[in-house]
Write an enzyme that holds these catalytic residues in place. Structure first.
Site, PDB file in Angstrom:
ATOM      1  N   HIS A  85      38.974  42.946  45.830  1.00 29.64           N
ATOM      2  CA  HIS A  85      38.936  41.849  46.804  1.00 29.64           C
ATOM      3  C   HIS A  85      39.436  40.546  46.187  1.00 29.64           C
ATOM      4  O   HIS A  85      39.361  40.338  44.973  1.00 29.64           O
ATOM      5  CB  HIS A  85      37.552  41.707  47.465  1.00 29.64           C
ATOM      6  CG  HIS A  85      36.466  41.131  46.614  1.00 29.64           C
ATOM      7  ND1 HIS A  85      35.138  41.363  46.859  1.00 29.64           N
ATOM      8  CD2 HIS A  85      36.482  40.314  45.514  1.00 29.64           C
ATOM      9  CE1 HIS A  85      34.409  40.718  45.965  1.00 29.64           C
ATOM     10  NE2 HIS A  85      35.203  40.069  45.142  1.00 29.64           N
TER      11      HIS A  85
ATOM     12  N   ASP B  15      34.971  30.697  49.085  1.00 32.10           N
ATOM     13  CA  ASP B  15      34.047  31.433  49.949  1.00 32.10           C
ATOM     14  C   ASP B  15      32.633  30.888  49.840  1.00 32.10           C
ATOM     15  O   ASP B  15      32.327  30.092  48.941  1.00 32.10           O
ATOM     16  CB  ASP B  15      34.076  32.943  49.636  1.00 32.10           C
ATOM     17  CG  ASP B  15      34.217  33.242  48.154  1.00 32.10           C
ATOM     18  OD1 ASP B  15      33.724  32.440  47.328  1.00 32.10           O
ATOM     19  OD2 ASP B  15      34.807  34.271  47.811  1.00 32.10           O
TER      20      ASP B  15
ATOM     21  N   GLU C  49      37.848  41.615  51.712  1.00 30.66           N
ATOM     22  CA  GLU C  49      37.536  42.944  51.206  1.00 30.66           C
ATOM     23  C   GLU C  49      38.676  43.912  51.544  1.00 30.66           C
ATOM     24  O   GLU C  49      39.541  43.591  52.373  1.00 30.66           O
ATOM     25  CB  GLU C  49      36.223  43.441  51.852  1.00 30.66           C
ATOM     26  CG  GLU C  49      35.016  42.552  51.577  1.00 30.66           C
ATOM     27  CD  GLU C  49      34.475  42.648  50.137  1.00 30.66           C
ATOM     28  OE1 GLU C  49      35.197  43.135  49.241  1.00 30.66           O
ATOM     29  OE2 GLU C  49      33.325  42.226  49.920  1.00 30.66           O
TER      30      GLU C  49
ATOM     31  N   ASN D  25      36.492  45.986  43.481  1.00 32.14           N
ATOM     32  CA  ASN D  25      37.168  46.756  44.530  1.00 32.14           C
ATOM     33  C   ASN D  25      38.503  46.117  44.934  1.00 32.14           C
ATOM     34  O   ASN D  25      39.102  46.499  45.927  1.00 32.14           O
ATOM     35  CB  ASN D  25      36.264  46.875  45.764  1.00 32.14           C
ATOM     36  CG  ASN D  25      35.986  45.519  46.418  1.00 32.14           C
ATOM     37  OD1 ASN D  25      36.420  44.481  45.924  1.00 32.14           O
ATOM     38  ND2 ASN D  25      35.263  45.531  47.523  1.00 32.14           N
TER      39      ASN D  25
HETATM   40  P1  PGA Z   1      32.766  37.847  39.128  1.00 36.37           P
HETATM   41  O1  PGA Z   1      33.300  37.784  40.632  1.00 36.37           O
HETATM   42  O2  PGA Z   1      33.494  36.795  38.373  1.00 36.37           O
HETATM   43  O3  PGA Z   1      31.305  37.552  39.253  1.00 36.37           O
HETATM   44  O4  PGA Z   1      33.063  39.208  38.631  1.00 36.37           O
HETATM   45  C1  PGA Z   1      34.663  37.687  40.899  1.00 36.37           C
HETATM   46  C2  PGA Z   1      34.962  38.129  42.307  1.00 36.37           C
HETATM   47  O5  PGA Z   1      34.203  38.940  42.873  1.00 36.37           O
HETATM   48  O6  PGA Z   1      35.985  37.691  42.866  1.00 36.37           O
END
Ligand code: PGA
Length: 262
Positions: free
Chosen positions: A153, A78, A158, A151
């Site tokens: 995702h 992403d 999302e 959440n």
């Molecule tokens: P993080 O992000 O490693 O900063 O927790 C992971 C994600 O949101 O997929």
């Protein structure tokens, strides 16, 4: 190692999570690397930072590993809308800083979903984009690294994302914007939109390794592994993938009833 459904699960102490995860990646890369160059789907975020540091350390001590990483093709999961590659908050910059530059991987070997590549290719599948076509033209992703959002995702798919989705432009959930605010000096600067690989793009990878650490991920991990697969937790669609490894520390695994109360 514990096998739950088809997922393989590794759970390690928090103090050695990044090193163990980096070593695990190396063991898989050395197993699948051959004379052909690998196509690797990459994740970004706080979880991956320490893991890439350990991967870089291993690559700098092992010329075969370094060479196979230098000739691999990379596709980021992403990228934020509106941030250029030089912006320190962009995922292009993150990848250069944490993986490409330290190992000497040419910058052209990394592609990211963008305004140009997240556009649909007409007459294939709904949403099927130039980015998905680029990945397919190289024979698909040999391995996909992934994180998970609090959440649930997966990349920036999302909650509510369709299992049939391909690479596209999306709105970020408020909980994602709030979670990512820690990387920005001013929370109002966190982009509200992003380009993300679709769930189909990820599910087509030959092998997926999902990493999660910390208590904040415990609920999402429990939902992903012990719930039913569904759009309220996009990462749970991985339950249908034939080759997924979930790499956790004790904190992220803390809510798994079937592991701690078998
Ligand atoms: P993080 O992000 O490693 O900063 O927790 C992971 C994600 O949101 O997929």
């Amino acid at each position: 190692m514990v096998v739950l459904t088809k997922m393989k699960l590794h759970i390690v102490p928090p103090s050695c999570f990044a090193r163990a995860a980096g070593d695990y990646i190396v063991s898989i890369l050395l197993e699948i690397a051959d004379s052909f160059s690998l196509t690797i789907g990459t994740a970004t975020g706080g979880t991956m930072e320490g893991i890439y540091t350990c991967l870089v350390e291993r690559a700098l001590r092992d010329s075969i590993l370094q060479e196979s990483l230098q000739k691999a093709s990379y596709f980021g999961m992403d990228e934020y809308v509106g941030l250029c590659a030089e912006d320190h908050q962009s995922y292009a910059f993150f990848m250069r800083r944490h993986l490409l530059s330290p190992i000497g991987i040419p910058i052209e070997n990394l592609r990211l979903p963008s305004e140009e590549t997240a556009i649909p290719v007409p007459d294939v599948f709904d949403d099927y984009s130039v980015y998905d076509q680029m990945i397919a033209s190289l024979g698909g992703l040999d391995i996909q690294f992934a994180g998970i959002g609090e959440n649930g995702h997966l990349a920036f798919n999302e909650p509510g994302s369709a299992i049939t989705s391909w690479t596209r432009r999306v709105q970020l959930a408020q909980s994602t914007i709030d979670a990512n605010a820690r990387f920005f000096s001013d929370p109002s600067e966190v982009p509200r939109e992003a380009y993300t690989m679709g769930l189909q793009t990820v599910l087509k990878a030959k092998r997926v390794i999902l990493f999660a650490s910390g208590k904040k991920k415990a609920r999402a991990i429990q939902r992903m592994i012990e719930g039913l697969s569904g759009p309220d937790c996009p990462a749970s669609f991985l339950l249908s993938h034939p080759d997924v490894t979930v790499f956790l520390d004790w904190d992220a695994a803390a809510n798994l009833r079937n592991v701690f109360n078998p």
